[in-house]
Design an enzyme around this catalytic site. Structure first.
Site, mmCIF file in Angstrom:
data_model
loop_
_atom_site.group_PDB
_atom_site.id
_atom_site.type_symbol
_atom_site.label_atom_id
_atom_site.label_comp_id
_atom_site.label_asym_id
_atom_site.label_seq_id
_atom_site.Cartn_x
_atom_site.Cartn_y
_atom_site.Cartn_z
ATOM 1 C CD1 TRP A 468 -1.575 2.194 1.060
ATOM 2 C CD2 TRP A 468 -3.118 0.850 1.518
ATOM 3 N NE1 TRP A 468 -2.730 3.505 1.247
ATOM 4 C CE2 TRP A 468 -4.337 2.350 1.394
ATOM 5 C CE3 TRP A 468 -3.992 -0.806 0.937
ATOM 6 C CZ2 TRP A 468 -5.585 2.075 1.959
ATOM 7 C CZ3 TRP A 468 -6.173 -0.439 1.929
ATOM 8 C CH2 TRP A 468 -6.230 1.483 1.731
ATOM 9 C CG ASP A 469 4.125 3.994 -2.999
ATOM 10 O OD1 ASP A 469 4.236 3.986 -1.282
ATOM 11 O OD2 ASP A 469 4.311 3.379 -3.844
ATOM 12 C CB CYS A 516 5.127 1.928 0.864
ATOM 13 S SG CYS A 516 6.880 2.446 -0.339
ATOM 14 C CG ASP A 538 10.936 5.374 -2.388
ATOM 15 O OD1 ASP A 538 10.602 4.162 -2.022
ATOM 16 O OD2 ASP A 538 10.964 6.281 -2.913
#
Length: 720
Positions: A468-469, A516, A538
């Protein structure tokens, strides 16, 4: 035994955990103050404190409650930063409260205390909540506000008007008096999250940190630690706190003229009303947890980690699988064929979970279109996702997928149909970041739409894992349709996010979820209560990750710390490093691989397979053991961490040599947390060491040249 005791005569409560105690007292003027926070004591000791502490002298612009009140409110002779500030319908600000009563209850291994207060004039009730557990040293605190006027009175009396909640912290932590104070916190940026900083807390000053982004943020994290300036990794007193909230937040650390210090915190941000409290409404703040350590920052970290594994993270006892993510191999150029090819290579290396990233849906051929149209792209997956999922499962792996539910591209069917669904002001432009706008998740219809398509995706496909970003913070935080209280969006977005996640977990209990947010932009106890792990950054450079992971583990457990091995040179610094170095960096948490496997040589894939097998042998210790940060990355050209199984049966040490000069050899690395009388065998070499020798002399490190690393696995021999 841990629990809560009360002395009626002195109105003293003592909350006791496994090894610590927390004492509070209600003064004759109904002010709730902290009288003790430290190693465990008896109730009689706490009562004795009341008679031995001299009362503070009150001078101009000072009050005896500075630095000791449990929740300093705005009003009366208080001049510090308030933890609770309200404005009533007649524009009167401040609170004059009286004590209404207390309730203590015990359920299982936890005990709770509620202390109720009410304003003398207005219909506002404030309840302070406390909770302690028998199996740890964490104290949970939160606050509840209640508008006590009846909602059915139709505003007949003026007192039924809404109450503006201008600031509502969850708690204020009073730090015991010491000669000096230092505060530790985490700061950073995209690609450089959770950087540890320790700074003096100057006399008569306020130190503020927080987020105004709508998410936890990359540049700060809702955790603090305070010491007297002399504590170290394994020595000295430390008082620490962490907030369970995934939206905007703020902490205020204050050092008062009387020499005391406190840290207050909660959700919200300066310049915005937190909430409009209507008649009959209850408003609850998130948990702000605290812990005391008598043995340095390391012991405080281990207490936090234990707390997460026992009371926060879902299914924390499960071992997390080795993951492969296809993003850096294919980026947006994604299709069934190249994903299947990558899955074959990953399975041969021993990967257990294959994750397909961005680009599988709508017209998502780049980051400029398609976000919000959550329908499988028919050109890339002509028969849907089922063939790829079956191919992954047939190779013995789980299947995972990437989503970004809170965002939308203006170039999407969703936005064309619902332009009103994003945060905006009618008279302002809609600022894009990464070609995206933020959906107004505060709206019930948006929240329901989000749940339904996610539920359908999981119900119609055999998906085992969701990444889940959330790739951008809020901007133009307007909600034109909500005329009464548009600023509620800062709270409702997070609450509805939590609700969607909770519903999905109930409907699909076998699906794991990773949080995320453009890297480590949403890491906190609130999101961890609903996800199985978080994306740390990242930045996957093995060297940079050492410092990121040092800060991360100050409060968050290795069991939730996702870490990838990617290609060299890395995409952030273009730094070159060996495959073993990159693996050892990622093996310090949840091991994942994110490189382009089609470009790896046979030798690299063979080495990776061996390292993955090694990680599977040690991951029970890494994911569930006790962490000791032996040497931080900032301590020189060598850093090292150690993990000790909670039953003492195994030890894992990972060491990284950043550089080597003049042919020098590193001295033996002294370990911690071992039984001095125990005997520990290295299965790879057959060597046997006593715990005393490992702790007092150390284990030799075989390291050669720049960016070299080693992993040592020790198994305790059974006592004869």
């Amino acid at each position: 035994m841990a629990g809560i005791e009360f002395d009626h005569a002195q109105r003293v409560w003592l909350l006791s955990t496994q090894t610590t105690s927390y004492g509070i007292r209600l003064t004759p003027h109904d002010r709730l103050v902290n009288i003790y926070w430290g190693p465990r004591i008896h109730l009689a000791d706490a009562v004795h404190v009341v008679f031995t502490v001299a009362p503070s002298r009150i001078r101009t612009a000072e009050t005896g409650g500075d630095g000791v009140e449990e929740l300093p409110v705005e009003g009366e002779l208080r001049y510090g930063q308030p933890s609770l500030s309200v404005r009533f319908g007649d524009q009167v600000r401040g609170i004059e409260w009286t004590f209404q009563g207390a309730e203590t209850r015990r359920e299982g291994n936890r005990s709770e205390l509620e202390l109720r207060f009410a304003d003398r004039t207005y219909p506002l009730e404030v309840t302070l909540h406390y909770r302690v557990y028998e199996d740890g040293d964490i104290i949970e605190r939160w606050t509840e506000l209640r508008h006590t006027a009846s909602a059915s009175e139709d505003g007949a009396p003026e007192t039924a008007e809404p109450i503006d909640v201008l600031q509502a912290h969850s708690a204020s932590w009073a730090i015991p008096f010491r000669d000096d104070y230092r505060i530790s916190h985490l700061h950073g940026h995209w690609g450089g999250e959770t950087q540890l900083s320790r700074v003096p807390l100057a006399p008569a000053s306020t130190f503020a940190i927080g987020s105004r982004t709508g998410i936890t943020s990359h540049h700060a994290n809702p955790w603090f630690a305070v010491d007297d300036g002399t504590a170290g990794e394994e020595h000295g007193e430390v008082w620490s706190g962490a907030l369970a909230w995934s939206g905007s937040w703020r902490f205020h650390a204050q050092r008062f003229a009387n020499g005391r210090a406190s840290v207050s915190g909660g959700f919200g941000q300066d310049g915005f009303r937190v909430w409009k409290l209507h008649a009959g409404e209850i408003f609850e703040t998130p948990v702000f947890a605290g812990v005391y350590s008598a043995a340095g920052f390391g012991a405080a970290s281990r207490a936090w980690h234990t707390y997460q594994l026992r009371h926060i993270v879902p299914k924390a006892k499960q071992l997390r699988p080795v993951l492969y993510n296809s993003w850096e191999a294919t980026f947006f150029d994604i299709n069934e064929e190249n994903q299947t090819q990558l899955a074959e290579l990953a399975a041969e290396m021993g990967v257990e979970l294959f994750v397909m990233d961005d680009g599988w849906f709508g017209q998502r051929i780049n980051d400029r279109a398609g976000l919000g149209d959550w329908v499988t792209n028919p050109d890339r997956f002509p028969k849907g996702l089922a063939p790829l999922i079956s191919a992954v499962h047939d190779r013995g792996m789980q299947f995972g997928i990437w989503v970004e539910p809170e965002m939308v591209n203006p170039d999407s069917d969703l936005y064309r149909d619902h332009p009103d669904w994003v945060y905006h002001f009618p008279t302002r432009k809609r600022s894009e970041s990464r070609n995206q706008l933020v959906l107004n998740l505060g709206r019930p219809d948006v929240a329901e739409w989000m749940y339904e398509w996610l539920h359908d995706l999981l119900a119609n496909n055999a998906i085992d894992y969701v990444k889940w970003d959330m790739n951008r913070p809020f901007s133009e935080p307007g909600w034109p349709e909500e005329a009464d209280n548009p600023e509620r969006l800062w709270i409702d977005h997070v609450r509805n996010l939590y609700s969607v996640l909770d519903r999905l977990r109930r409907a699909h209990p076998g699906v794991a979820i990773e949080s995320c947010a453009g890297g480590g932009g949403r890491v906190d106890f609130g999101i961890l209560a609903r996800t199985d792990m978080v994306w740390t950054s990242d930045n996957t450079d093995g060297f940079d990750r050492l410092k990121i992971q040092e800060g991360f583990t100050q409060v968050y457990a290795p069991r939730v710390m996702s870490a990838w091995v990617t290609d060299s040179p890395d995409h952030i610094n273009k730094r070159r490093s060996s495959l073993r170095w990159r693996f050892h960096s990622a093996m310090a948490g949840l091991l994942g691989i994110g490189g382009d496997l089609t470009k790896w040589t046979d030798a690299e894939r063979t080495e990776a397979k061996e390292l993955i097998a090694q990680y599977k042998r040690i991951r029970p210790v890494v994911q569930h053991g006790l962490l000791y940060r032996l040497r931080p990355p900032s301590a020189g050209d060598l850093s090292a961490v150690e993990y000790v199984h909670r039953d003492g049966s195994e030890v894992v040490v990972i060491a990284w040599q950043h550089s080597q000069q003049f042919g020098t050899v590193k001295p033996p690395l002294r370990l911690r947390g071992l039984d001095p009388l125990g005997r520990y065998r290295n299965p790879d070499t057959g060597e046997v060491w006593t715990g005393a020798l490992l702790q007092n002399h150390g284990v030799p490190l075989v390291l050669r040249g720049d960016f070299d690393s080693c992993l040592i696995h020790l198994v305790r021999e059974l006592d004869r």
